[in-house]
Every structure is written in C-alpha cells, then in structure tokens.
Design a protein around this motif. Structure first.
Motif, PDB file in Angstrom:
ATOM      1  N   ASP A 110       0.817  -1.221   0.000  1.00 52.98           N
ATOM      2  CA  ASP A 110       0.000   0.000   0.000  1.00 52.98           C
ATOM      3  C   ASP A 110       0.850   1.270   0.000  1.00 52.98           C
ATOM      4  N   GLY A 111       2.155   1.131   0.132  1.00 49.81           N
ATOM      5  CA  GLY A 111       3.038   2.285   0.105  1.00 49.81           C
ATOM      6  C   GLY A 111       3.167   3.023   1.421  1.00 49.81           C
ATOM      7  N   ASP A 112       2.771   2.393   2.523  1.00 47.75           N
ATOM      8  CA  ASP A 112       2.899   3.028   3.839  1.00 47.75           C
ATOM      9  C   ASP A 112       4.292   2.700   4.392  1.00 47.75           C
ATOM     10  N   ALA A 113       5.295   3.376   3.831  1.00 47.93           N
ATOM     11  CA  ALA A 113       6.695   3.049   4.100  1.00 47.93           C
ATOM     12  C   ALA A 113       7.073   3.181   5.566  1.00 47.93           C
ATOM     13  N   GLU A 119      12.933   4.757   3.588  1.00 43.18           N
ATOM     14  CA  GLU A 119      13.326   5.451   2.365  1.00 43.18           C
ATOM     15  C   GLU A 119      13.346   4.501   1.178  1.00 43.18           C
ATOM     16  N   GLY A 120      13.893   3.321   1.365  1.00 41.94           N
ATOM     17  CA  GLY A 120      13.918   2.322   0.289  1.00 41.94           C
ATOM     18  C   GLY A 120      12.520   1.902  -0.134  1.00 41.94           C
ATOM     19  N   ALA A 121      11.635   1.699   0.831  1.00 45.30           N
ATOM     20  CA  ALA A 121      10.252   1.301   0.519  1.00 45.30           C
ATOM     21  C   ALA A 121       9.524   2.436  -0.203  1.00 45.30           C
ATOM     22  N   ARG A 122       9.730   3.681   0.235  1.00 47.14           N
ATOM     23  CA  ARG A 122       9.115   4.842  -0.432  1.00 47.14           C
ATOM     24  C   ARG A 122       9.567   4.938  -1.884  1.00 47.14           C
ATOM     25  N   ARG A 123      10.857   4.797  -2.090  1.00 41.51           N
ATOM     26  CA  ARG A 123      11.433   4.894  -3.437  1.00 41.51           C
ATOM     27  C   ARG A 123      10.889   3.779  -4.342  1.00 41.51           C
ATOM     28  N   ALA A 124      10.860   2.557  -3.839  1.00 42.05           N
ATOM     29  CA  ALA A 124      10.373   1.430  -4.647  1.00 42.05           C
ATOM     30  C   ALA A 124       8.899   1.601  -4.991  1.00 42.05           C
TER      31      ALA A 124
END
Length: 142
Positions: free
Chosen positions: A28-31, A61-66
C-alpha cells in the motif's frame, strides 16, 4: 510475549497475521508503518545489493522509493509469503523461512509472476506482536 506459553497453532497464527499486515503496508506504500515492523536496528539484505539496508529510516526510504517507481511505471506489486517454516529459538527469537512471491500487474493488464524468492527472517517478540530483526532474501535464478 513468551514463546513458552504459546501453542504451535497460536504462534503460527500470530506470525501469519504479522506477515499479512507487514506486506499489506509495503504494497500500500505506507513506508513508515512498514519500517516500524522492523526493530530500530533492523537489517534487510537483498540480492544484488553490495550492503544490507540497516535501520528504520533507511528501510522506510527504500520502501518509499520502490513504491514511487512502481506507481510511476503504472504497475502494482503484491507480495505473498507462503510455505512458512517457523522455528522458535532458545534465545526467544523465531526463525522464519518462507517462499516469497511478487506478483506484478500493469495498469489494464494481466498479472504475472515478477519474482520468486526465499525469505529468511529473525523475528523478535515485541508486546503482543513481532518485529523483524533481520531479513535475508535470495532470489531464484539470480
């Protein structure tokens, strides 16, 4: 939580629920919330990366970017963990080894298997739940 008071069925149910929430947050993009499912000093080792990602800030940060890259490409990814082997350890941690699949679906298109991996985690009990202390992913065919 004490591993000695959990039946194997309750241990499995709790860990499977942890992974369901953990992977929904990622997809869901909730990094930030996803990164909070790791210990403060959590480590995530991925194939092809020279060094593991360490700590919640770097994980977020990695999850947000991906997630931004996937959105930019118009593709949705869904992570699935299955064939979960759960092994409590004497030190109070739990070793989890599972198959991890990533299904990618382009906007307006058909889903396809994007990746097939083995995921090995060390989970630590925190309150009534779990956090990932370390994760090592190996990708099939890599």
């Amino acid at each position: 939580m004490s591993l000695t008071t959990l039946t194997p069925e309750r241990l499995r149910a709790g860990i499977e629920q942890f992974y369901a929430r953990h992977l929904h947050l990622l997809d869901d993009g909730d990094a930030e919330a996803w990164a909070e499912t790791f210990t403060e000093d959590g480590v995530f080792a991925l194939p092809g990366r020279p060094e593991p990602t360490r700590g919640r800030a770097a994980l977020a940060e990695g999850a947000r970017r991906a997630h931004a890259e996937r959105r930019g490409s118009g593709e949705t990814h869904r992570h699935w963990h299955g064939m979960t082997d759960i092994s409590p350890r004497d030190d109070g941690t739990v070793h989890v080894r599972c198959y991890a699949l990533v299904v990618a679906t382009p906007r307006g298109g058909d889903p396809r298997l994007h990746r097939s991996c083995v995921c090995e985690d060390v989970l630590v009990p925190v309150g009534s739940g779990w956090q990932v202390r370390s994760r090592r992913v190996t990708r099939d065919g890599f």
